[in-house]
Design an enzyme around this catalytic site. Structure first.
Site: not given
Length: 223
Positions: A131, A173-174, A177
């Site tokens: 990351c 993953h994004e 966030h």
């Protein structure tokens, strides 16, 4: 004590002001690192806080920051902006065997607003991730192999797209966030490695060697 991320307290005016400061700075902004509170907050859904021109400028800037890093995804909170916006693009050239093992295919650039995803099926896969907001570390993360992403495009169109393999991993993953979740929250903690140790010992198409060497994700008995 609850560890669930709390909504950001940024107002629409503060988000707009923050974006303007970044756009007018004339330099690429730094990527904020773990420990910055914005990474642990639920970002505000996009709801017209920026004009079409400002949104386009921010997306272009995020793409440049992502490329410079370099990375394959970047979320607005990683620039200190708690807004549900992320950009992704994966054109990394890999050995054919590595790409096949990881299900990694090129992902054309796109931006997503207000995304959410749902797993498709029950299959999952574990691979090492890194990351841009956790410099110097990598860890193995098990994620659904395929997901359906529901998001708004930069043109305001609500869209559903299905992703599998490494593309699905990037999308998850994004999106995480934007909800105050870092990949380490989902990682096998015994797998955590410095970049140097990962490169020297565990940089292989799959995680089998690392799993055995570090003692994580044991094989299912009888499998």
């Amino acid at each position: 004590m609850s560890t669930e991320a709390k909504p950001t307290d940024f107002s629409a005016a503060r988000i707009h002001e923050t974006v303007q400061q970044i756009l007018q700075a004339g330099v690429l902004p730094p990527i904020v690192q773990a420990g910055h509170p914005v990474l642990r907050q639920v970002a505000v859904p996009f709801d017209g806080q920026l004009s079409d021109a400002e949104l386009g400028q921010l997306i272009d800037l995020m793409r440049m920051v992502m490329h410079k890093a370099p990375g394959v995804g970047l979320a607005a909170p990683q620039l200190g902006i708690p807004l549900q916006l992320a950009v992704m693009e994966d054109q990394v050239e890999l050995d054919a065997d590595v790409a096949a093992t990881r299900g990694r295919k090129p992902l054309d650039f796109f931006a997503m607003l207000n995304p959410g995803y749902q797993p498709l099926g029950v299959s999952s896969a574990a691979f090492y991730e890194g990351c841009l907001s956790l410099n110097g570390l990598q860890a193995a993360v098990s994620r659904p192999e395929s997901v359906r992403l529901d998001y708004t495009g930069a043109d305001g169109t609500r869209t559903q797209r299905d992703f599998s393999g490494w593309q699905a991993r990037i999308v998850q993953h994004e999106t995480d966030h934007l909800h105050g979740i870092l990949y380490l929250d989902r990682a096998e903690l015994r797998s955590i490695s410095s970049n140097a140790e990962y490169s020297a010992r565990w940089d292989q198409p799959d995680i089998d060697h690392a799993r055995e060497g570090l003692g994580f994700l044991p094989a299912v008995p009888g499998a």
